[in-house]
Write an enzyme that holds these catalytic residues in place. Structure first.
Site: not given
Lengths: 70, 257
Positions: B100, B161, B209-210, B187-188
């Site tokens: 990535k 995040g 992830n977050t 992301a998001g």
């Protein structure tokens, strides 16, 4: 002439004996060779040659592994 | 649906959810969340070994790289050279060519620097890497990345995040329509419905992830994300109904008493 070399490992100064290989250093630090990658003076040392590459005065080494990340 | 797979750089996966391995309380919770998510790919970072504590547990002790595909990232890199250096080390540490790539523009937004990203992508592809690339939601930049050798396009749905959800449905959809490689929202995502939105837009997958790691119960949220990615994918394949401005009764008008 001293029989020790001054090198930098992961940003910290260290002293190792003359005639040490990269593999000797990593093993002396207690790091499993199979889980890391080593860079010497900005060049990757292939795992297959870790025992053959000798350390020299003022070498800068980076020993990295995988950590959690996104 | 049972044979609904997707393929990136010649590797075929069943799960369309890729999860990160950062921000967890400990490795055990991280491993349990990965299992609950059903993910077959996890992103990992490359960092210095703690020389003063070499016996500290390692990620690889908890998430087996032989069972789960490790996708090394370049998080924290702000120029092409450091991203390339990081991934060359990653390849040496584990032998992976599927990576990535992310080259960030600034710390505040973690928005991608596309000039450096495309530059790094070209070098990596020529060097035998298969870069999956975090990028802006710009359909033109997405095509340029493909030309530069990207094996997957991974636009952000909102800043890394932030948990703001998919803020850019129109541009994500344009990228999906124009791409000839897989597109994943990276992301998001903040909660399960966000992941479903990404999949309903026709994305091949979602990376997060977050949203899992910072949930009050990360393992339950990982399960929710698994279901939502599957639900969103099924809805996309099913084809949603058209939108109407006014009501349309579901019960027949004929035979009304």
């Amino acid at each position: 002439m001293t029989d020790m070399l001054s090198i930098t490992v992961n940003g910290e100064p260290r002293r190792v004996a003359h005639g040490s290989s990269v593999a000797d250093l990593v093993e002396a630090l207690g790091i499993p060779l199979t889980k890391v990658a080593v860079e010497r003076n900005l060049e990757i040392v292939p795992r297959s040659t870790l025992a053959d590459v000798m350390l020299a005065e003022s070498d800068t080494l980076e020993i990295v592994h995988f950590v959690g990340g996104g | 649906m049972s044979n609904d797979t997707w393929t990136v750089a010649g590797r075929t996966f069943t799960s369309r959810l890729i999860v990160g391995t950062g921000k967890y309380k400990d490795f055990a919770q991280n491993a349990a969340a990965v299992a609950a998510s059903g993910a077959e790919i996890v992103t990992v970072a490359v960092r210095r070994v703690n020389v003063s504590d070499p016996k500290a547990p390692m990620l690889t002790d908890f998430i087996d790289p032989k069972k789960i595909t490790y996708l090394p990232n370049t998080a924290g890199c702000f120029d092409a050279d450091s991203a390339i250096r990081t991934l060359r080390l990653a390849r040496e540490a584990g032998g992976w060519d599927l990576v990535k790539l992310e080259v960030l523009g600034e710390a505040k937004t973690l928005y991608p620097n596309m000039v450096e990203t495309i530059k790094a992508c070209e070098v990596l592809a020529k060097d035998g890497f298969k870069p999956m690339v975090y990028c802006t939601d710009d359909p033109i930049a997405a095509k340029q990345l493909e030309d530069a050798g990207a094996v997957a396009i991974m636009p952000l749905g909102a800043p890394i995040g932030s948990g703001l959800g998919i803020q850019n449905r129109v541009t994500i959809r344009l990228i999906v329509e124009g791409a000839s490689v897989p597109v994943l929202v990276d992301a998001g995502v903040g909660t399960a419905s966000d992941a479903a939105v990404a999949m309903e837009l026709g994305c091949d997958g979602v990376l997060m992830n977050t949203a899992i790691a910072e949930a009050k119960d990360p393992i339950l949220m990982a399960h929710a994300m698994k279901l939502s990615v599957e639900a969103g994918r099924a809805a996309y394949l099913a084809g949603r109904m058209g939108l109407r401005k006014y009501a349309d009764p579901s019960s027949p008008l004929a035979g009304l008493i």
